[in-house]
Design a protein around this motif. Structure first.
Motif, PDB file in Angstrom:
ATOM      1  N   ASP A 158     -23.418 -12.805 -24.197  1.00  0.00           N
ATOM      2  CA  ASP A 158     -24.449 -13.050 -25.204  1.00  0.00           C
ATOM      3  C   ASP A 158     -25.302 -11.801 -25.432  1.00  0.00           C
ATOM      4  O   ASP A 158     -25.627 -11.457 -26.579  1.00  0.00           O
ATOM      5  N   ALA A 159     -25.655 -11.125 -24.366  1.00  0.00           N
ATOM      6  CA  ALA A 159     -26.456  -9.904 -24.495  1.00  0.00           C
ATOM      7  C   ALA A 159     -25.678  -8.820 -25.247  1.00  0.00           C
ATOM      8  O   ALA A 159     -26.242  -8.139 -26.115  1.00  0.00           O
ATOM      9  N   TRP A 215     -21.974 -21.309 -10.091  1.00  0.00           N
ATOM     10  CA  TRP A 215     -23.048 -20.985 -11.032  1.00  0.00           C
ATOM     11  C   TRP A 215     -22.939 -19.564 -11.553  1.00  0.00           C
ATOM     12  O   TRP A 215     -23.480 -19.233 -12.608  1.00  0.00           O
ATOM     13  N   LYS A 216     -22.216 -18.687 -10.832  1.00  0.00           N
ATOM     14  CA  LYS A 216     -22.079 -17.289 -11.257  1.00  0.00           C
ATOM     15  C   LYS A 216     -21.294 -17.161 -12.558  1.00  0.00           C
ATOM     16  O   LYS A 216     -21.400 -16.164 -13.257  1.00  0.00           O
ATOM     17  N   TYR A 217     -20.531 -18.195 -12.878  1.00  0.00           N
ATOM     18  CA  TYR A 217     -19.743 -18.178 -14.111  1.00  0.00           C
ATOM     19  C   TYR A 217     -20.660 -18.089 -15.334  1.00  0.00           C
ATOM     20  O   TYR A 217     -20.298 -17.517 -16.353  1.00  0.00           O
ATOM     21  N   TYR A 218     -21.853 -18.633 -15.257  1.00  0.00           N
ATOM     22  CA  TYR A 218     -22.803 -18.588 -16.370  1.00  0.00           C
ATOM     23  C   TYR A 218     -23.331 -17.170 -16.609  1.00  0.00           C
ATOM     24  O   TYR A 218     -23.735 -16.844 -17.715  1.00  0.00           O
ATOM     25  N   ILE A 219     -23.318 -16.357 -15.575  1.00  0.00           N
ATOM     26  CA  ILE A 219     -23.745 -14.964 -15.740  1.00  0.00           C
ATOM     27  C   ILE A 219     -22.809 -14.238 -16.692  1.00  0.00           C
ATOM     28  O   ILE A 219     -23.247 -13.413 -17.503  1.00  0.00           O
ATOM     29  N   PHE A 238     -21.331 -15.502 -19.297  1.00  0.00           N
ATOM     30  CA  PHE A 238     -21.750 -15.864 -20.642  1.00  0.00           C
ATOM     31  C   PHE A 238     -23.068 -15.204 -21.030  1.00  0.00           C
ATOM     32  O   PHE A 238     -23.253 -14.809 -22.182  1.00  0.00           O
ATOM     33  N   CYS A 239     -23.970 -15.062 -20.085  1.00  0.00           N
ATOM     34  CA  CYS A 239     -25.227 -14.369 -20.373  1.00  0.00           C
ATOM     35  C   CYS A 239     -24.985 -12.912 -20.724  1.00  0.00           C
ATOM     36  O   CYS A 239     -25.587 -12.381 -21.653  1.00  0.00           O
ATOM     37  N   VAL A 240     -24.081 -12.273 -20.002  1.00  0.00           N
ATOM     38  CA  VAL A 240     -23.750 -10.876 -20.288  1.00  0.00           C
ATOM     39  C   VAL A 240     -23.082 -10.765 -21.652  1.00  0.00           C
ATOM     40  O   VAL A 240     -23.420  -9.879 -22.450  1.00  0.00           O
TER      41      VAL A 240
END
Length: 75
Positions: free
Chosen positions: A16-17, A6-10, A12-14
């Protein structure tokens, strides 16, 4: 890759930010401006907003772009 989970989505969040911050600070705002004002924003104060106001160099550039558009539409 299995260790990320699930850490892989972080990641993408970073990303995106970072992209949102980049757009907010580096892209010019065009909402509420006329087309002439937008042309001045992107092309500078010497932007030709009317063919009558264009310099001879700009008129030549415009005529070349019109010619290439006509030739490509005939294909």
């Amino acid at each position: 890759m299995d260790q990320l989970g699930w850490k892989y989505y972080i990641v993408f969040c970073v990303l995106d930010a970072v992209i949102v911050i980049n757009i907010f600070f580096l892209y010019p705002e065009t909402k509420g401006y006329s087309l002439e004002e937008i042309a001045e924003i992107f092309e500078g104060p010497n932007a030709a907003v009317d063919i009558e106001q264009a310099t001879p160099e700009m008129k030549q550039k415009i005529s070349h772009s019109e010619y290439s558009a006509e030739s490509s539409s005939n294909l």
